[in-house]
Enzyme design. Structure first.
Site, PDB file in Angstrom:
ATOM      1  N   GLY A 105       0.827  -1.199   0.000  1.00  0.00           N
ATOM      2  CA  GLY A 105       0.000   0.000   0.000  1.00  0.00           C
ATOM      3  C   GLY A 105       0.863   1.251   0.000  1.00  0.00           C
ATOM      4  CB  CYS A 164       1.113   8.439  11.485  1.00  0.00           C
ATOM      5  SG  CYS A 164      -0.701   8.500  11.554  1.00  0.00           S
ATOM      6  N   GLY A 207      -5.328   5.122   4.132  1.00  0.00           N
ATOM      7  CA  GLY A 207      -5.639   3.945   3.332  1.00  0.00           C
ATOM      8  C   GLY A 207      -6.495   2.941   4.076  1.00  0.00           C
ATOM      9  CB  ILE A 208      -7.613  -0.462   3.064  1.00  0.00           C
ATOM     10  CG1 ILE A 208      -8.326  -0.053   1.770  1.00  0.00           C
ATOM     11  CG2 ILE A 208      -8.340  -1.627   3.735  1.00  0.00           C
ATOM     12  CD1 ILE A 208      -8.327  -1.131   0.711  1.00  0.00           C
ATOM     13  CB  ALA A 209      -3.641  -0.733   6.565  1.00  0.00           C
ATOM     14  NE  ARG A 222     -10.061   5.631   4.550  1.00  0.00           N
ATOM     15  CZ  ARG A 222     -10.620   6.833   4.617  1.00  0.00           C
ATOM     16  NH1 ARG A 222     -11.640   7.028   5.433  1.00  0.00           N
ATOM     17  NH2 ARG A 222     -10.168   7.837   3.888  1.00  0.00           N
ATOM     18  CG  ASN A 224      -0.879  10.958   7.487  1.00  0.00           C
ATOM     19  OD1 ASN A 224      -0.752  11.780   6.583  1.00  0.00           O
ATOM     20  ND2 ASN A 224      -1.641   9.880   7.361  1.00  0.00           N
TER      21      ASN A 224
END
Length: 297
Positions: A16, A130, A164-166, A168, A272
């Site tokens: 990603g 982050c 990104g997906i991870a 969220r 971040n």
């Protein structure tokens, strides 16, 4: 240019945004020999980009790294908290050094400007989150300058396109791990972490605000401690800077910061992601230097 035999062999697990930005950072360093970028989807844009950069890829994830365990020494895990807990069982058994960029909290927590020198013997180093990499230096600086911190709250705002997906999927782990690290590094009696994902276009630069109720005797000492810490962070995150110098009002201390990304792969507003990748590279560089020093003694 260093020969490949003198470089640390690296694998990146996760294709990603974080994994790809790491790929460009690793490839730009003479300390590392990037062997693999590994993901789960053979048709992903990430693996396609890695292949176009002449990096060997696989969509077989951890299974691929198991089958090629003799080909790398260090792993950046940029998957998810849940996946990392599974992945590290193999890495630990195989004796692989892992830098975990998920909030899994399996390995020792690290913020390079605070405790990098303590990471030499660790098998697994966790980079928290982050927001943690942005706020913990200031939280630690406060600890050095005050008598006690009763309450510490950190609010981070990031661009939606940088989440990104991870990110969220890991929101709960993000909060838990950040709050745990805030308490650990600051000694605060109570901590709270908040993450706001901003859908504005164009993307807004990462901003983090720290609020603290603390007991202190000399506020100039607080200002000096924070200023010194900011310079330490900027040694490996050049885009890190204060936007609100330490302020005090009715017992509450407020500090604000922003992070501008280096733009290696990610846009500059994605500070971040850049800050945790810069921290990861600092840890990897430290381990590389430690290994090379040991080899010459």
């Amino acid at each position: 240019m260093k020969s490949k035999s003198s470089r640390t062999r690296v694998a990146i697990l996760g294709s990603g945004s974080i994994g790809l930005d790491l790929m460009f950072k690793v490839k730009a360093s003479e300390q590392f020999d990037l062997k693999f970028v590994v993901g789960r989807n053979a048709n992903s844009d990430g693996l396609r980009l890695a292949r176009s950069c002449n990096v060997e890829t696989s969509s077989d994830g951890l299974d691929f790294l198991k089958a090629h365990e003799d080909a790398y020494d260090l792993v950046f895990d940029a998957t998810s908290a849940a996946a990392h807990k599974v992945n590290n069982r193999f890495f630990s058994d195989a004796g692989k050094f892992v830098i975990d960029l998920t909030p899994a909290k399996v390995g020792r927590l690290c913020v390079p400007c605070i405790n990098l020198d303590d990471m030499g013997a660790e098998q697994n180093v966790n980079l928290i989150t982050c927001g943690g990499q942005a706020s913990l230096p200031l939280a630690y600086a406060l600890k050095q300058a005050v008598d006690e911190i009763d309450y510490l709250e950190v609010v981070s705002a990031i661009a939606s396109r940088s989440a990104g997906i991870a990110t969220r999927e890991n929101i709960d782990e993000y909060m838990t791990t950040t709050e745990y690290a805030l308490a650990k590094f600051s000694g605060a009696k109570k901590t709270k972490a908040i993450l706001n994902i901003n859908p504005a276009e164009p993307g807004v630069r990462m901003q983090t605000t720290l609020y603290a109720y603390a007991r202190y005797r000399d506020f100039d000492r607080v200002r000096a401690s924070v200023a010194d810490m900011v310079e330490k962070v900027r040694e490996y995150v050049p885009g890190y800077r204060l936007v609100v110098e330490p302020l005090e009002s009715q017992g509450r201390i407020t500090i604000g910061l922003t992070v501008r990304g280096r733009g290696d792969y990610l846009p500059e507003y994605a500070g971040n992601l850049d800050i945790i990748n810069c921290a990861a590279l600092a840890v990897a560089s430290h381990r590389h230097a430690t290994a090379r020093l040991g080899a010459t003694q």
